[in-house]
Write a protein that holds these residues in place. Structure first.
Motif, PDB file in Angstrom:
ATOM      1  N   LEU A  75       0.830  -1.210   0.000  1.00 29.53           N
ATOM      2  CA  LEU A  75       0.000   0.000   0.000  1.00 29.53           C
ATOM      3  C   LEU A  75       0.864   1.260   0.000  1.00 29.53           C
ATOM      4  CD1 LEU A  75      -2.756  -1.113   2.557  1.00 29.53           C
ATOM      5  CD2 LEU A  75      -2.916  -1.027   0.069  1.00 29.53           C
ATOM      6  N   MET A  76       1.931   1.232   0.802  1.00 23.18           N
ATOM      7  CA  MET A  76       2.829   2.397   0.833  1.00 23.18           C
ATOM      8  C   MET A  76       3.529   2.571  -0.511  1.00 23.18           C
ATOM      9  SD  MET A  76       2.784   3.915   3.858  1.00 23.18           S
ATOM     10  CE  MET A  76       4.363   4.594   4.365  1.00 23.18           C
ATOM     11  N   TRP A 107       5.336  21.377  -0.079  1.00 26.04           N
ATOM     12  CA  TRP A 107       4.875  20.148   0.579  1.00 26.04           C
ATOM     13  C   TRP A 107       4.922  20.269   2.110  1.00 26.04           C
ATOM     14  CZ3 TRP A 107       7.619  17.295   4.054  1.00 26.04           C
ATOM     15  CH2 TRP A 107       9.009  17.471   4.096  1.00 26.04           C
ATOM     16  N   ALA A 108       5.883  21.032   2.643  1.00 22.68           N
ATOM     17  CA  ALA A 108       5.986  21.179   4.101  1.00 22.68           C
ATOM     18  C   ALA A 108       4.747  21.867   4.661  1.00 22.68           C
ATOM     19  CB  ALA A 108       7.238  21.974   4.461  1.00 22.68           C
ATOM     20  N   LEU A 109       4.211  22.803   3.898  1.00 21.39           N
ATOM     21  CA  LEU A 109       2.988  23.488   4.304  1.00 21.39           C
ATOM     22  C   LEU A 109       1.793  22.540   4.210  1.00 21.39           C
ATOM     23  CD1 LEU A 109       2.458  26.392   5.236  1.00 21.39           C
ATOM     24  CD2 LEU A 109       1.726  26.909   2.915  1.00 21.39           C
ATOM     25  N   ALA A 110       1.758  21.749   3.141  1.00 13.83           N
ATOM     26  CA  ALA A 110       0.689  20.757   2.990  1.00 13.83           C
ATOM     27  C   ALA A 110       0.715  19.766   4.145  1.00 13.83           C
ATOM     28  CB  ALA A 110       0.844  20.025   1.652  1.00 13.83           C
ATOM     29  N   LEU A 111       1.919  19.412   4.595  1.00 12.06           N
ATOM     30  CA  LEU A 111       2.066  18.479   5.716  1.00 12.06           C
ATOM     31  C   LEU A 111       1.442  19.056   6.983  1.00 12.06           C
ATOM     32  CD1 LEU A 111       3.267  15.854   6.878  1.00 12.06           C
ATOM     33  CD2 LEU A 111       5.401  17.095   7.242  1.00 12.06           C
ATOM     34  N   TRP A 168       2.795  13.569  -1.130  1.00  6.69           N
ATOM     35  CA  TRP A 168       4.021  13.420  -0.339  1.00  6.69           C
ATOM     36  C   TRP A 168       3.750  13.634   1.150  1.00  6.69           C
ATOM     37  CZ3 TRP A 168       8.339  11.070  -0.999  1.00  6.69           C
ATOM     38  CH2 TRP A 168       9.476  11.389  -0.254  1.00  6.69           C
ATOM     39  N   ALA A 169       2.945  14.654   1.470  1.00  9.62           N
ATOM     40  CA  ALA A 169       2.593  14.913   2.867  1.00  9.62           C
ATOM     41  C   ALA A 169       1.794  13.747   3.450  1.00  9.62           C
ATOM     42  CB  ALA A 169       1.797  16.210   2.965  1.00  9.62           C
ATOM     43  N   SER A 170       0.871  13.197   2.658  1.00  4.02           N
ATOM     44  CA  SER A 170       0.086  12.045   3.113  1.00  4.02           C
ATOM     45  C   SER A 170       0.981  10.850   3.393  1.00  4.02           C
ATOM     46  CB  SER A 170      -0.957  11.671   2.061  1.00  4.02           C
ATOM     47  OG  SER A 170      -1.836  12.739   1.814  1.00  4.02           O
ATOM     48  N   TYR A 171       1.972  10.652   2.536  1.00  5.75           N
ATOM     49  CA  TYR A 171       2.919   9.545   2.714  1.00  5.75           C
ATOM     50  C   TYR A 171       3.644   9.660   4.050  1.00  5.75           C
ATOM     51  CZ  TYR A 171       7.164   6.764   2.067  1.00  5.75           C
ATOM     52  OH  TYR A 171       8.210   5.884   2.238  1.00  5.75           O
ATOM     53  N   TRP A 172       4.105  10.865   4.376  1.00  7.70           N
ATOM     54  CA  TRP A 172       4.856  11.036   5.618  1.00  7.70           C
ATOM     55  C   TRP A 172       3.965  10.982   6.842  1.00  7.70           C
ATOM     56  CZ3 TRP A 172       9.613   9.930   6.198  1.00  7.70           C
ATOM     57  CH2 TRP A 172      10.491  10.040   5.108  1.00  7.70           C
ATOM     58  N   LEU A 186      11.664   1.909   3.092  1.00  5.38           N
ATOM     59  CA  LEU A 186      11.786   2.569   1.786  1.00  5.38           C
ATOM     60  C   LEU A 186      12.107   1.561   0.694  1.00  5.38           C
ATOM     61  CD1 LEU A 186      11.786   5.468   0.510  1.00  5.38           C
ATOM     62  CD2 LEU A 186      14.277   5.377   0.667  1.00  5.38           C
ATOM     63  N   PHE A 187      13.024   0.644   0.978  1.00  9.37           N
ATOM     64  CA  PHE A 187      13.394  -0.382  -0.001  1.00  9.37           C
ATOM     65  C   PHE A 187      12.184  -1.229  -0.395  1.00  9.37           C
ATOM     66  CE2 PHE A 187      14.611  -4.900  -0.559  1.00  9.37           C
ATOM     67  CZ  PHE A 187      15.289  -4.796  -1.769  1.00  9.37           C
TER      68      PHE A 187
END
Length: 300
Positions: A75-76, A107-111, A168-172, A186-187
Motif C-alpha cells: 500500500l505504501m 509540501w511542508a505546508l501541505a504536511l 508526499w505529505a500524506s505519505y509522511w 523505503l526499499f
C-alpha cells in the motif's frame, strides 16, 4: 555519535543532490514519458537501496517482517513511488522546471495542514501566515507574474505540482505510524511498487527507449533522488547536535536548482519565478520559526 560538522556535510551534500534532480527530470522527460522515467529510476533505486542495506548489514531485516507489514509495504509503495512520482513527473512534463520545482517545495505546508484532520494537531498562527505567503508565491509563479489576470500558464501542470505535495505529505503522515526500519521500509515500498509501475508502463507507453543522455539522467534520478539523498539526510539528522541548523540548509536548494536549470536546461529564468520562490521560501521560514518557538514554549 553526534558531530555537527559531519551533520552539516551530510546535509549540504543532500541539498546539493536535491538541487540537481529537477534538471535531471527534464532531461529524461525530453525523450520519455513520466511512466517510462519511473521504470528506470525506480529499478535503479531498488538496486541502490539493496546495496546500501547489504553494506550496512541490514538486508536481513527485509526478511523478518510480519505479513501485515509486507501488505503495508504494498500500500505504501502504491503511494510512494507509484502515485507520488507519477504526479510529480507529470507536472515536470507539462511545466518548465523553474515553475514545477518551486511549487513542489510547498509540501511542508501541505504536511502541516493535513496533520490537522489526520493527526489531530492544531494549526499555529505561523502556519496560517506561512500559507498566505507561500501560496501567494505559487500564484505569482503559476501566472508568470500576471497575478491580477489569473491566467495560469498550464492549469493541469500546476494542479499536478500542488497535488504532488498532498501525496508526499500524506505519505509522511502515514509513515509516522510505520514501525519498520526507515531504510528497510523505503526499499520494500519501492520493491513492491515497481511491478505496478512496469505494468502501467507496458499498458500505456511501452518500455522506455531513450538516448544516452535521457537514460543516464533517469538512472541519476534513481541513484540520487530516490536513493542516496535519503541515506545522506538520515545520517545528517542522526549526527546533528542542532537539527534546525541542518534543516535550514533545505532553503538553499531551490535557489541552487535555478542555476542548474538555467545553465544546463537553458531555461531563461523569469522574474516572476524569483519573486514567487522568495515568497515560498519566506513562508516556509515563517512556518519553521513558529514551530521552533512553540517547541521552546512547551519545554519545562
Amino acid at each position: 555519535m553526534k558531530n555537527q560538522k559531519q551533520a552539516l556535510l551530510f546535509g549540504g551534500a543532500t541539498v546539493l543532490l536535491w538541487s540537481t534532480v529537477a534538471t535531471a527530470f527534464k532531461l529524461s522527460l525530453r525523450e520519455m514519458s513520466p511512466a517510462q522515467l519511473m521504470v528506470i529510476a525506480c529499478t535503479t533505486s531498488v538496486l541502490v537501496l539493496a546495496v546500501v542495506l547489504t553494506l550496512q548489514g541490514r538486508l536481513k531485516y527485509v526478511f523478518s517482517l510480519t505479513r501485515r507489514q509486507y501488505a503495508g509495504s504494498v500500500l505504501m509503495g502504491l503511494l510512494n513511488p507509484c502515485l507520488y512520482y507519477f504526479v510529480l513527473f507529470g507536472a515536470f512534463d507539462r511545466l518548465p522546471a523553474q515553475e514545477a520545482q518551486p511549487l513542489n517545495y510547498t509540501w511542508a505546508l501541505a504536511l502541516a495542514y493535513l496533520s490537522v484532520p489526520f493527526l489531530g494537531q492544531r494549526l499555529a498562527l505561523s502556519d496560517i501566515v506561512a500559507g498566505l505567503i507561500c501560496y501567494s508565491g505559487v500564484v505569482v509563479i503559476a501566472t508568470r507574474g500576471d497575478v491580477l489576470g489569473l491566467q495560469f500558464s498550464d492549469p493541469v501542470g500546476v494542479a499536478m505540482a500542488l497535488a504532488s505535495t498532498l501525496v508526499w505529505a500524506s505519505y509522511w503522515i502515514i509513515n509516522t505510524r510505520d514501525t519498520r526500519d526507515p531504510m528497510v521500509g523505503l526499499f520494500l515500498n519501492f520493491l513492491f511498487g515497481l511491478p505496478f509501475i512496469v505494468i502501467f508502463c507496458l499498458m500505456t507507453d511501452g518500455l522506455p527507449t531513450a538516448s544516452g543522455t535521457a537514460f543516464a539522467a533517469s538512472v541519476y534520478v534513481g541513484v540520487f533522488e530516490m536513493g542516496i539523498a535519503f541515506v545522506l539526510w538520515m545520517y545528517a539528522m542522526k549526527k546533528a547536535e542542532n537539527t534546525s541548523q541542518v534543516s535550514n540548509l533545505i532553503f538553499i536548494s531551490p535557489f541552487l536548482s535555478l542555476i542548474f536549470i538555467h545553465f544546463i536546461l537553458g531555461e531563461q529564468i523569469l522574474s516572476s519565478t524569483y519573486i514567487g520562490l522568495v515568497l515560498i521560501v519566506a513562508g516556509l521560514w515563517v512556518q519553521q520559526g513558529g514551530r521552533r518557538r512553540s517547541l521552546k514554549a512547551a519545554q519545562p
